[in-house]
Design a protein around this motif. Structure first.
Motif, mmCIF file in Angstrom:
data_model
loop_
_atom_site.group_PDB
_atom_site.id
_atom_site.type_symbol
_atom_site.label_atom_id
_atom_site.label_comp_id
_atom_site.label_asym_id
_atom_site.label_seq_id
_atom_site.Cartn_x
_atom_site.Cartn_y
_atom_site.Cartn_z
ATOM 1 N N GLN A 15 0.817 -1.198 0.000
ATOM 2 C CA GLN A 15 0.000 0.000 0.000
ATOM 3 C C GLN A 15 0.860 1.261 0.000
ATOM 4 O OE1 GLN A 15 -2.523 -0.616 3.357
ATOM 5 N NE2 GLN A 15 -3.542 -2.339 2.365
ATOM 6 N N GLY A 16 2.140 1.081 0.040
ATOM 7 C CA GLY A 16 3.033 2.216 -0.061
ATOM 8 C C GLY A 16 3.092 3.065 1.187
ATOM 9 N N ALA A 17 2.684 2.471 2.319
ATOM 10 C CA ALA A 17 2.747 3.230 3.563
ATOM 11 C C ALA A 17 4.200 3.464 3.936
ATOM 12 C CB ALA A 17 2.045 2.454 4.676
ATOM 13 N N PRO A 18 4.547 4.693 4.319
ATOM 14 C CA PRO A 18 5.931 4.939 4.741
ATOM 15 C C PRO A 18 6.227 4.146 6.006
ATOM 16 C CG PRO A 18 4.522 6.817 5.268
ATOM 17 C CD PRO A 18 3.698 5.880 4.437
ATOM 18 N N SER A 19 7.294 3.368 6.026
ATOM 19 C CA SER A 19 7.563 2.538 7.194
ATOM 20 C C SER A 19 8.272 3.363 8.257
ATOM 21 C CB SER A 19 8.385 1.317 6.801
ATOM 22 O OG SER A 19 9.588 1.750 6.246
ATOM 23 N N VAL A 20 7.442 4.025 9.084
ATOM 24 C CA VAL A 20 7.991 4.851 10.151
ATOM 25 C C VAL A 20 8.499 3.960 11.270
ATOM 26 C CG1 VAL A 20 7.534 6.797 11.672
ATOM 27 C CG2 VAL A 20 6.255 6.545 9.538
ATOM 28 N N ARG A 21 7.621 2.979 11.638
ATOM 29 C CA ARG A 21 8.009 2.082 12.723
ATOM 30 C C ARG A 21 8.969 1.044 12.196
ATOM 31 N NH1 ARG A 21 2.969 0.519 15.848
ATOM 32 N NH2 ARG A 21 3.426 -1.515 14.980
ATOM 33 N N VAL A 22 10.057 0.872 12.893
ATOM 34 C CA VAL A 22 11.021 -0.115 12.453
ATOM 35 C C VAL A 22 10.566 -1.509 12.851
ATOM 36 C CG1 VAL A 22 13.445 -0.731 12.481
ATOM 37 C CG2 VAL A 22 12.769 1.637 12.800
ATOM 38 N N ARG A 23 10.057 -1.600 14.111
ATOM 39 C CA ARG A 23 9.648 -2.919 14.594
ATOM 40 C C ARG A 23 8.155 -3.119 14.376
ATOM 41 N NH1 ARG A 23 11.523 -1.026 19.375
ATOM 42 N NH2 ARG A 23 13.760 -1.063 19.588
ATOM 43 N N SER A 24 7.757 -4.388 14.217
ATOM 44 C CA SER A 24 6.339 -4.696 14.145
ATOM 45 C C SER A 24 5.783 -4.686 15.554
ATOM 46 C CB SER A 24 6.127 -6.081 13.531
ATOM 47 O OG SER A 24 6.383 -7.075 14.503
ATOM 48 N N TYR A 25 4.445 -4.782 15.624
ATOM 49 C CA TYR A 25 3.777 -4.741 16.933
ATOM 50 C C TYR A 25 4.317 -5.830 17.854
ATOM 51 C CZ TYR A 25 0.074 -5.452 20.376
ATOM 52 O OH TYR A 25 -0.630 -5.628 21.532
ATOM 53 N N TRP A 26 4.360 -7.070 17.330
ATOM 54 C CA TRP A 26 4.769 -8.184 18.192
ATOM 55 C C TRP A 26 6.238 -8.093 18.561
ATOM 56 C CZ3 TRP A 26 1.152 -10.564 20.673
ATOM 57 C CH2 TRP A 26 -0.137 -10.599 20.114
#
Lengths: 300, 318
Positions: A15-26
């Motif tokens: 979806q082309g979301a900018p990956s601001v967060r480096v880590r995933s939720y888990w």
């Protein structure tokens, strides 16, 4: 038709979301847990308690069923009986180790089953909505209208004692609250844009539930059901204490408290010991659940 | 507001009906024939038919339910199998005793827990907070039936200062709150029963106070130059509705959940009645007691809900 069965991370990238967060939720949850020493400590205690129940046959110094008329109600440290003996002369330490098998099973299994059944019911009710929601949630409301111990006592009191009946009644006690948590979380997520977007791209209902709904409701459900484990252990041993649930001569913490109660005037200290096991186990599960809650950042 | 109250009352009716169906069904999930306990083993087929007819078991189940519900609504819960007395007589006497115990426990729990939660919430994150939170965790984790036994061991067996069982001297079945000889019987059951609510109310108060303290208006109050004590009063006022709601809920729980504590102290309340009914498989008593306790729980929830919306109309749920 587009294939939507990809991981949330891939989906975000597509979806082309900018990956601001480096880590995933888990990953974040794991990161927070790693530095929560209190939770880690009590988690280790929980594992230790479970292991000691699993390996009871190796750890127990004596046969938990072997009674002895001359060794009845002996104090702590009498001969080889590290924690004394019960009203039939059986070794209390061995019975407590074996008792953990039944007490923990009766505490954990109902919560597991209720998590699966109640969680699924709640997700279906929240996702489908409408009449299905009404039928499921109104039925759940009826069972929710009983204080938990009363419902457990009512069902196993009517069906009679026994481990299976006890576990069945506890499962019925925990399905309604878990169903509610799942329903609330699901209906909050259901109308969010990303679910709408997934539907617009032609995703099948099942894959929407699996990828988008489950990913968002699993946290609350897990936190809630983990907090129910200690309640379940208390209720299970409470049932056995009332003579419902576990039947003699099986060793169980609640049942041991019940039978030893007759002897409080003869050997008071020994009579209180099985309760310590219940208390420690319950505290450990409670604190682990608290730790999970703050690590997962869930508000119930 | 009136519309909301009416809607909420209407909503409680199907719940109450559902609860009554569950209680009615209890007799049918019991193993064996419900008549097994009163029929002799060698009863002839005719006798069985006759007794079935007399008890209405020959009719279809929905009809049986309607008849049962009609009786229950007029206060007729049938006869106890064990004693032959009307369930209603024993039940309402026991209900008063449980209510005394539950009310006392909730009042004690609230007084202690509110102070502890307030202090902990005010010093959130500090050592006092951690201490109080620890006490609260023990409160919700402790098996209260075990605590009861430990208290009996300490105060009745070892120190011999408090009676271990009963609710009055010489097996008295009435209670006089103002007489020490009676009141001392109440002490141990009361403390034991208040343990779980202490834990839960402390947690709620702590969370509510900490949350209110984080709101902007507290900053405004500080800027206005109010003393910390006056600010605390504002905080208490804002946190109170939530805490009172939890307290009410706990009362409902204690009314229905005092079975273990009452069993230990042979306190002649509904829990003790239930325990006796389970041991003797006295299904009419079991059914009637559970129905009344569940209805009290439903009513308590309803009242709390209505009171809460009156205090804070924002909570109105559709």
């Amino acid at each position: 038709m587009a294939n939507i069965t990809m991981s949330p991370a891939d989906a975000a990238a597509v979806q082309g979301a900018p990956s601001v967060r480096v880590r995933s939720y888990w990953q974040n949850v794991g990161y927070r847990l790693r530095y929560d020493y209190l939770t880690l400590f009590f988690g280790a205690m929980v594992i230790l308690i479970i292991l000691s129940a699993i390996f009871a046959p190796l750890l127990a110094p004596m046969d938990p069923y072997q009674s002895s008329l001359i060794n009845r109600l002996k104090p702590i440290g009498y001969k080889d009986f590290l924690l004394g003996t019960d009203e039939l002369g059986r070794d209390i330490l061995s019975r407590m180790l074996y008792g953990g098998r039944i007490s923990l099973t009766m505490g954990i299994v109902p919560v597991l089953i209720a998590t699966i059944v109640g969680g699924s019911l709640g997700i279906v009710a929240g996702f489908v909505g409408g009449r299905t929601n009404m039928i499921i949630m109104r039925t759940v409301d009826v069972f929710y209208a009983f204080p938990s111990i009363l419902l457990a006592v009512a069902i196993s009191g009517a069906m009679g004692g026994g481990i299976v009946n006890g576990m069945l009644s506890l499962t019925l006690v925990f399905i309604p609250p878990l169903c509610r948590v799942a329903e609330t979380a699901t209906s909050q997520v259901r109308n969010l844009d990303f679910v709408e977007a997934a539907r617009a791209t032609g995703a099948r209902t099942l894959s929407i539930i699996r990828v988008h709904i489950l990913g968002n409701v699993l946290g609350p459900i897990l936190v809630y059901s983990s907090s129910m484990v200690s309640v379940s252990i208390l209720l299970a041993s409470g049932l056995s204490f009332l003579g419902l649930g576990v039947t003699p001569p099986e060793p169980d913490w609640g049942l041991m408290l019940n039978t030893l109660r007759q002897a409080i005037y003869i050997n008071p200290v020994v009579c209180a010991i099985p309760g310590v096991a219940i208390l420690i186990t319950s505290i450990c599960f409670n604190l682990v659940s608290d730790g999970l809650r703050s690590a997962m950042d869930v508000r119930l | 507001m009136t519309a909301y109250i009416l809607r909420r009352l209407l909503y409680a009716i199907p719940i109450a009906l559902g609860v009554s169906i569950v209680c009615f069904a209890l007799v049918y999930i019991a193993p064996g024939d419900p008549l097994q306990t009163i029929l002799p083993e060698d009863a002839s087929a005719e006798t069985i038919e006759m007794v079935k007819k007399a008890y209405g078991f020959d009719k279809p189940i929905p009809v049986q339910y309607a008849i049962w519900l009609g009786k229950v609504l007029t206060g007729d819960f049938g006869l106890s199998i064990a004693t032959g007395r009307a369930v209603t007589d024993d039940l309402f006497k026991a209900l008063g005793n449980t209510m005394l115990l539950a009310t006392g426990a909730v009042v004690v729990a609230f007084s202690l827990a509110f102070v502890m939660g307030l202090v902990a919430g005010y010093h959130a994150g500090g050592p006092i907070d951690r201490g109080v939170t620890g006490i609260a965790v023990i409160g919700v984790s402790i098996p209260n039936y075990w605590l009861g036994i430990v208290m009996v061991i300490i105060f009745a067996v070892e120190l011999n200062v408090l009676p271990a069982t009963g609710m009055g001297p010489r097996g008295s079945d009435t209670f006089n709150f103002w007489e020490w000889d009676h009141f001392r019987h109440l002490l141990m059951p009361l403390v034991t029963l208040s343990m779980i609510p202490i834990g839960i109310i402390t947690r709620t108060t702590r969370a509510a106070v900490a949350e209110v303290l984080n709101q902007d208006f507290v900053e405004t109050l500080r800027a206005k130059g109010l003393s910390e004590f006056e600010i605390l009063l504002h905080v208490v006022k804002n946190a109170m509705p939530q805490v009172l709601a939890v307290m009410g809920l706990q009362f409902g729980y204690l009314m229905g959940g005092s079975i273990l504590v009452e069993t230990i102290f042979t306190w002649p309340g509904t829990g003790f009645l239930l325990n006796k009914a389970i041991l003797t498989r006295d299904l009419p008593v079991l059914q009637g007691t559970i129905l009344i306790l569940a209805m009290i729980f439903v009513a308590t929830n309803l009242v709390i809900d209505l009171l809460q919306t009156m205090v804070d109309p924002r909570l109105k749920r559709s």
